[in-house]
Design an enzyme around this catalytic site. Structure first.
Site, PDB file in Angstrom:
ATOM      1  N   ASP A   1       0.835  -1.205   0.000  1.00  0.00           N
ATOM      2  CA  ASP A   1       0.000   0.000   0.000  1.00  0.00           C
ATOM      3  C   ASP A   1       0.876   1.263   0.000  1.00  0.00           C
ATOM      4  O   ASP A   1       2.067   1.222   0.329  1.00  0.00           O
ATOM      5  CB  ASP A   1      -0.873   0.045   1.269  1.00  0.00           C
ATOM      6  CG  ASP A   1      -1.941  -1.047   1.270  1.00  0.00           C
ATOM      7  OD1 ASP A   1      -1.931  -1.903   0.381  1.00  0.00           O
ATOM      8  OD2 ASP A   1      -2.781  -1.027   2.187  1.00  0.00           O
TER       9      ASP A   1
ATOM     10  N   HIS B   1       3.906  -2.051   2.958  1.00  0.00           N
ATOM     11  CA  HIS B   1       3.832  -0.703   2.401  1.00  0.00           C
ATOM     12  C   HIS B   1       5.069  -0.409   1.559  1.00  0.00           C
ATOM     13  O   HIS B   1       6.131  -0.999   1.798  1.00  0.00           O
ATOM     14  CB  HIS B   1       3.689   0.335   3.523  1.00  0.00           C
ATOM     15  CG  HIS B   1       2.396   0.208   4.274  1.00  0.00           C
ATOM     16  ND1 HIS B   1       2.200  -0.732   5.260  1.00  0.00           N
ATOM     17  CD2 HIS B   1       1.217   0.894   4.162  1.00  0.00           C
ATOM     18  CE1 HIS B   1       0.962  -0.623   5.733  1.00  0.00           C
ATOM     19  NE2 HIS B   1       0.339   0.345   5.085  1.00  0.00           N
TER      20      HIS B   1
END
Ligand SMILES: [Zn+2]
Length: 247
Positions: free
Chosen positions: A48, A208
């Site tokens: 993400d 991430h």
């Protein structure tokens, strides 16, 4: 005596035959397909908060070296200047998903109440720009911070109207919780299933890849090697992947 013995042998043979018949009858007819559907080990690596120049590209280099595919839930505001990274994600066979335009919690949410019109507007804006850059019209999305306690029935209806599908995660590296967590800690976190997560299409690991997630890059080879050794198949999330909302 001999007659009695042979009767015993015949009786035990009959019992064995009956047991064999009943055993065969409980094996599913399509046992191969059955084991494929239920026992196959699948992992979806998800990243993400990208794209970013250095970290996302480092992640892509590692994925390429290990020949595994992943899914990137990207933030619209970060597209400018990173167009080549987005194109690379797509060209190398990874999946692209929507992760809002601003990732601004105070605009997207009022506590846990979602500002529906704004939220969907951001996802559609992200979708539009992503299509202009890569040609891909993504319909898979992840809520910033996850959908837990935020996905109401009315929001789900609205998302369905736009053909948007929501994916949370079952495992978290917790790389955004503390940016200073060492790679070995992120690796250990990545092996633990979140207890509250119910049946999912596989292990969905949250990581991430924005500019500050440097330790995620260092942890990634350990994570991939572990799941490869355990016999997991690495898949990307696509619109055909069953939706997954963590309760
Ligand atoms: Zn995020």
């Amino acid at each position: 005596m001999r007659c009695l013995l042979s009767k015993k042998i015949i009786a035990s043979l009959c019992v064995s035959l009956l047991l064999l018949i009943s055993f065969i009858s409980i094996i599913p007819k399509n046992s191969y397909a059955y084991s494929q559907n239920t026992n196959e080990k699948i992992i979806y690596l998800t990243f993400d908060d990208g794209p970013s120049k250095k970290v996302t590209e480092d992640v892509l280099d590692i994925l390429q070296a290990y020949k595994v595919k992943a899914t990137f839930f990207v933030v619209g505001e970060q597209f400018k200047g990173n167009e080549s990274v987005l194109k690379r994600i797509h060209n190398e066979g990874h999946s692209l998903g929507l992760h809002s335009y601003t990732h601004n919690f105070s605009k997207l949410y009022n506590g846990n109440i979602v500002n529906q019109e704004f939220f969907i507007g951001e996802m559609l804006e992200c979708q539009k720009e992503l299509k202009e850059i890569t040609g891909v019209e993504s319909t898979i999305l992840r809520f910033p911070g996850g959908s837990h306690k935020r996905l109401s029935d009315s929001l789900l209806d609205e998302l369905n109207k736009h053909n948007l599908k929501v994916y949370d995660w079952t495992h978290s590296s917790e790389d955004a919780v503390n940016l200073k967590s060492p790679p070995c800690k992120l690796f250990k976190n990545s092996l633990k299933k979140i207890p509250s997560c119910k049946k999912a299409p596989g292990a969905i690991l949250l990581m991430h890849c924005n500019g500050s997630n440097k330790n995620s890059v260092k942890a990634l080879p350990l994570i991939i090697e572990h799941y490869q050794k355990e016999g997991y198949k690495f898949l990307t999330i696509t619109p055909n992947t069953p939706v997954y909302h963590c309760e």
